[in-house]
Write an enzyme that holds these catalytic residues in place. Structure first.
Site, mmCIF file in Angstrom:
data_model
loop_
_atom_site.group_PDB
_atom_site.id
_atom_site.type_symbol
_atom_site.label_atom_id
_atom_site.label_comp_id
_atom_site.label_asym_id
_atom_site.label_seq_id
_atom_site.Cartn_x
_atom_site.Cartn_y
_atom_site.Cartn_z
ATOM 1 N N LYS A 164 0.898 -1.166 0.000
ATOM 2 C CA LYS A 164 0.000 0.000 0.000
ATOM 3 C C LYS A 164 0.930 1.207 0.000
ATOM 4 O O LYS A 164 1.260 1.771 1.052
ATOM 5 C CB LYS A 164 -0.908 -0.058 1.227
ATOM 6 C CG LYS A 164 -2.052 0.931 1.191
ATOM 7 C CD LYS A 164 -3.070 0.601 2.261
ATOM 8 C CE LYS A 164 -4.037 1.742 2.505
ATOM 9 N NZ LYS A 164 -4.885 2.092 1.366
HETATM 10 N N1 PMP Z 1 -7.831 -1.217 -3.046
HETATM 11 C C1 PMP Z 1 -7.229 -0.028 -2.896
HETATM 12 C C2 PMP Z 1 -6.466 0.528 -4.029
HETATM 13 C C3 PMP Z 1 -7.318 0.662 -1.673
HETATM 14 O O1 PMP Z 1 -6.733 1.852 -1.524
HETATM 15 C C4 PMP Z 1 -8.068 0.106 -0.609
HETATM 16 C C5 PMP Z 1 -8.217 0.853 0.689
HETATM 17 N N2 PMP Z 1 -7.135 0.611 1.548
HETATM 18 C C6 PMP Z 1 -8.679 -1.148 -0.808
HETATM 19 C C7 PMP Z 1 -8.538 -1.783 -2.035
HETATM 20 C C8 PMP Z 1 -9.450 -1.803 0.305
HETATM 21 O O2 PMP Z 1 -8.560 -2.211 1.304
HETATM 22 P P1 PMP Z 1 -9.021 -2.299 2.832
HETATM 23 O O3 PMP Z 1 -10.265 -3.106 2.857
HETATM 24 O O4 PMP Z 1 -7.897 -2.968 3.514
HETATM 25 O O5 PMP Z 1 -9.247 -0.898 3.295
#
Ligand code: PMP
Length: 310
Positions: A164
């Site tokens: 991320k």
């Molecule tokens: N894809 C992207 C590109 C994101 O930024 C996020 C948000 N963090 C998600 C998917 C969903 O991830 P999460 O459920 O861990 O927030």
């Protein structure tokens, strides 16, 4: 919705709790998008507040840093960073809140920061979360619209989707702005072969013939909400599987919804101007939204170990 930080709010920077106004960076801290972060939610409940899946978010932050070869100071291990996030909520008397831990380089990073002896800085912001729309506080956000993007999801070998990482977000930002200008709420990004990946900041699920499908994680972030939905759906006895999907499979799906820490679970009523199912929240989406809301707010006894008391 995330609120702006107040100048007197405590933040954590490199081991110290300091007021937001005192947590400054240098103007030379410019890094071509090399940095990693997390978005974590805390929810008010009858006893105070709980953080949802703190461990998984903290571990993903550390994995993201590892992928980018950003070595955190050793004392900032998983347990330390978990304690910091909880302590910030207490110090700022926050209950419904958003935590933003992040890791960045100090100084001019250049194009090969991993090979240089740069200082790695670690910070955490804790911000108040306020409901954006009616229903959001109850976890029943209204249906939204998507538009397939002209921007292709970044190839797994151009940036690394398991991280991320700050720079990975340029792709989603371009896509979301284009979608908004075309009148949709968000973008659906396809990969280089034309298969569905995710939206600008959320994972995608399809309901067809009573089964649940979601794209594989080749080019999509391994969402923690995605994982939670898979566990909840399996607990209802639903069949859940990963498979590659084309955009027109979404046009003819019974239901489509997206998942993410911020959006939680949100139904999609149309893609590219084609109504999906009844163009309203479908029964599977509604059941999952309610189960998720009951879990995060502690109305349902959570047997998965997902909640950490503040
Ligand atoms: N894809 C992207 C590109 C994101 O930024 C996020 C948000 N963090 C998600 C998917 C969903 O991830 P999460 O459920 O861990 O927030």
């Amino acid at each position: 919705m995330i609120s702006e930080p107040r100048p007197d709010h405590a933040v954590w920077l490199d081991g110290e709790f300091v007021p937001f106004s005192a947590a400054t960076m240098q103007i030379s801290d410019h890094h071509y998008g090399v940095g990693v972060f997390e978005g974590v939610r805390a929810y008010a409940n009858a006893e105070g507040a709980v953080v949802f899946r703190l461990r998984e978010h903290t571990e993903r932050l550390l994995r993201s840093a590892h992928i980018l070869r950003m070595g955190l100071p050793q004392r900032f291990d998983r347990d330390h960073l978990e304690r910091v996030q909880l302590e910030l909520l207490r110090r700022n008397r926050l209950r419904d809140a958003y935590l933003r831990p992040f890791v960045f380089y100090s100084g001019i990073a250049g194009l090969a920061p991993g090979t240089r002896d740069l200082r790695v800085r670690v910070a955490v912001l804790a911000l108040e979360w306020t409901a954006e729309r009616a229903g959001d506080a109850e976890g029943i956000a209204p249906p939204m619209t998507l538009r397939t993007s002209s921007f292709v999801r970044q190839h797994p070998n151009s940036v690394l989707a398991k991280a991320k990482a700050n720079g990975n977000y340029m792709n989603g930002i371009l896509a979301r702005e284009e979608a908004r200008e075309c009148g949709a709420d968000d973008a659906l990004l396809l990969d280089q072969d034309g298969y569905v990946t995710e939206t600008s900041g959320a994972n995608v699920f399809v309901v067809a013939n009573g089964a649940l499908y979601t794209p594989p994680l080749t080019s999509a972030l391994a969402g923690i909400t995605r994982d939670s939905v898979i566990v909840l759906a399996a607990s209802f006895g639903m069949s859940v599987s990963e498979r590659r999907m084309t955009r027109d499979e979404l046009y003819i799906a019974d239901e489509v919804f997206i998942t993410g820490t911020a959006v939680e679970i949100r139904p999609v009523r149309s893609l590219d101007g084609r109504a999906i199912g009844s163009a309203a929240r479908g029964p599977v989406t509604e059941r999952l939204q309610r189960a998720y809301a009951d879990h995060v707010r502690g109305r349902e006894v959570c047997r998965h170990g997902w909640l950490t008391s503040v």
